[in-house]
Scaffold this motif. Structure first.
Motif, PDB file in Angstrom:
ATOM      1  N   TYR A  39      44.966  44.450  36.744  1.00 15.06           N
ATOM      2  CA  TYR A  39      45.281  43.772  37.996  1.00 15.06           C
ATOM      3  C   TYR A  39      44.008  43.375  38.725  1.00 15.06           C
ATOM      4  O   TYR A  39      42.926  43.916  38.485  1.00 15.06           O
ATOM      5  CB  TYR A  39      46.134  44.668  38.901  1.00 15.06           C
ATOM      6  N   GLU A  40      44.139  42.410  39.616  1.00 15.09           N
ATOM      7  CA  GLU A  40      43.051  41.998  40.485  1.00 15.09           C
ATOM      8  C   GLU A  40      43.579  41.842  41.893  1.00 15.09           C
ATOM      9  O   GLU A  40      44.500  41.053  42.136  1.00 15.09           O
ATOM     10  CB  GLU A  40      42.436  40.675  40.023  1.00 15.09           C
ATOM     11  N   CYS A  41      43.031  42.582  42.808  1.00 10.90           N
ATOM     12  CA  CYS A  41      43.296  42.403  44.230  1.00 10.90           C
ATOM     13  C   CYS A  41      42.115  41.609  44.769  1.00 10.90           C
ATOM     14  O   CYS A  41      40.991  42.131  44.819  1.00 10.90           O
ATOM     15  CB  CYS A  41      43.397  43.745  44.952  1.00 10.90           C
ATOM     16  N   ASP A  42      42.330  40.348  45.110  1.00  9.33           N
ATOM     17  CA  ASP A  42      41.212  39.485  45.472  1.00  9.33           C
ATOM     18  C   ASP A  42      40.375  40.122  46.579  1.00  9.33           C
ATOM     19  O   ASP A  42      40.875  40.435  47.658  1.00  9.33           O
ATOM     20  CB  ASP A  42      41.737  38.125  45.930  1.00  9.33           C
ATOM     21  N   CYS A 116      47.922  46.549  45.295  1.00  8.04           N
ATOM     22  CA  CYS A 116      47.157  45.535  46.029  1.00  8.04           C
ATOM     23  C   CYS A 116      47.778  45.253  47.393  1.00  8.04           C
ATOM     24  O   CYS A 116      47.760  44.116  47.876  1.00  8.04           O
ATOM     25  CB  CYS A 116      47.073  44.248  45.220  1.00  8.04           C
ATOM     26  N   TRP A 150      38.091  33.918  36.649  1.00 13.20           N
ATOM     27  CA  TRP A 150      38.504  35.323  36.509  1.00 13.20           C
ATOM     28  C   TRP A 150      39.029  35.559  35.101  1.00 13.20           C
ATOM     29  O   TRP A 150      39.809  34.766  34.563  1.00 13.20           O
ATOM     30  CB  TRP A 150      39.575  35.668  37.538  1.00 13.20           C
ATOM     31  N   THR A 152      39.966  38.874  32.101  1.00  8.41           N
ATOM     32  CA  THR A 152      39.995  40.262  31.652  1.00  8.41           C
ATOM     33  C   THR A 152      40.667  40.308  30.282  1.00  8.41           C
ATOM     34  O   THR A 152      41.274  39.333  29.848  1.00  8.41           O
ATOM     35  CB  THR A 152      40.733  41.174  32.638  1.00  8.41           C
TER      36      THR A 152
END
Length: 331
Positions: A39-42, A116, A150, A152
């Motif tokens: 996951y990515e929480c900006d 997030c 971005w 991953t």
């Protein structure tokens, strides 16, 4: 009326065989996410929760609740609130994701977005599906740049094969295979179909590479192609290669490349290694473990059942002989 002991024994044998014949994986509780979560929480300040966070969450909540059912039929969905405040998008990976599994994967992703909770823009990936949400009132051009950059990945190893086949896979052949999928996936969306393409390649010892490229339905054909091309060109940096020969892949497994606008998967199968007769027998037994277990248990049950019947017959004969020995002969 109680059954005779012989019939009871036979009934027990039948019940055991029926239970053992039921496949071990016959339940619906398997993890459709593949057991991974990325996951990515900006982190940018403009995307962090502010005084307007409550209004944004109120617009986001019904979209998240509707997303699993919206994505399940076709494997993809993009929703936006009536006030154009919030948007969500979801994509289930694969050529034909079963609707039930797609809905389940999306639901599990929705349940995990609390990670997030402090950000009004985030993305969540696993090996089964992708989910992202954003506050559209704060969307500007840098958002597109960050989504494009971005990146991953995840690689599930299935074993090192380099010692047996030093030229197992040329990593740049894999790059070219992945690059060939980008325009095909992009064209799928322009023709009204799913933005998806697949291809196969062969290597030593009848091993194969299965490549899949996919984009959410709400991205443009140009964005889809550009995203997949970037993921393909990143492969040499992330695939497990031998240091002495940078262009040789040394491990088999499943490679996942995740971006906001595309998904790339490479399934690199292990070659059939040379083995002796004993190893081949052990491999066959391992591949058919369920059958081996059922047959083994059946043999044990039959042996015990037969032993029980033999002992019962011996006891019956002894009892009959003892009864006859107490009968006096007629005078």
């Amino acid at each position: 009326m109680a059954l005779p002991p012989t019939r009871q024994c036979l009934l027990l044998i039948i019940l055991v065989l029926v239970v053992m014949a039921i496949p071990a994986g016959a339940n619906d509780d398997r993890d459709v996410t593949g057991g991974i979560l990325m996951y990515e929480c900006d982190p940018e300040p403009r995307w962090q929760a502010t005084a307007n966070g409550t209004a944004f969450r109120a617009s986001l909540a019904p979209l998240l609740a509707a997303l699993p059912s919206a994505a399940a039929p076709t494997g993809s969905a993009s929703l936006r609130s009536g006030n154009k405040r919030a948007s969500v998008r979801g994509l289930c990976f694969g050529e034909s994701p079963p609707p039930k599994e797609c809905r389940q994967c999306m639901s599990m992703s929705v349940d995990r977005i609390g990670i997030c909770s402090g950000s009004r823009r985030a993305g969540f990936w696993n090996s089964g599906c992708f989910l992202a949400y954003a506050d559209d009132t704060n969307a500007t051009s840098p958002t597109r740049d960050r989504e494009d950059e971005w990146f991953t990945l995840n690689f599930e190893y299935e074993g090192d094969v380099f010692n047996h086949y030093p030229d197992f896979y040329d990593v740049y052949k894999l790059v070219n295979l992945a690059l060939s999928l980008a325009p095909r996936a992009a064209r799928g969306g322009s023709s009204g179909g799913r933005m998806l393409a697949t291809a196969n390649a062969t290597a030593q010892a009848n091993s194969t590479v299965r490549a899949l490229a996919q984009c959410p339905g709400n991205v443009t054909a140009a964005d889809c192609a550009r995203c997949l091309e970037k993921s393909a060109r990143d492969l040499p940096e992330f695939l497990p290669v031998r240091r002495q020969e940078y262009d040789r892949v040394q491990s088999a497994g499943v490679f996942y490349a995740f971006r906001y606008k595309c998904y790339l998967q490479l399934v690199i199968s292990a070659p059939i290694l040379p083995v002796g007769k004993g190893a081949r027998i052990r491999k066959r037994m391992k591949d058919h473990l369920a059958v081996v277990v059922v047959v083994g248990v059946a043999i044990v049950v039959v042996i015990f059942g037969a032993a029980f019947l033999v002992l019962k017959r011996i006891r019956t004969r002894k009892a009959q002989a003892a009864t006859q020995s107490h009968i006096l002969p007629a005078s």
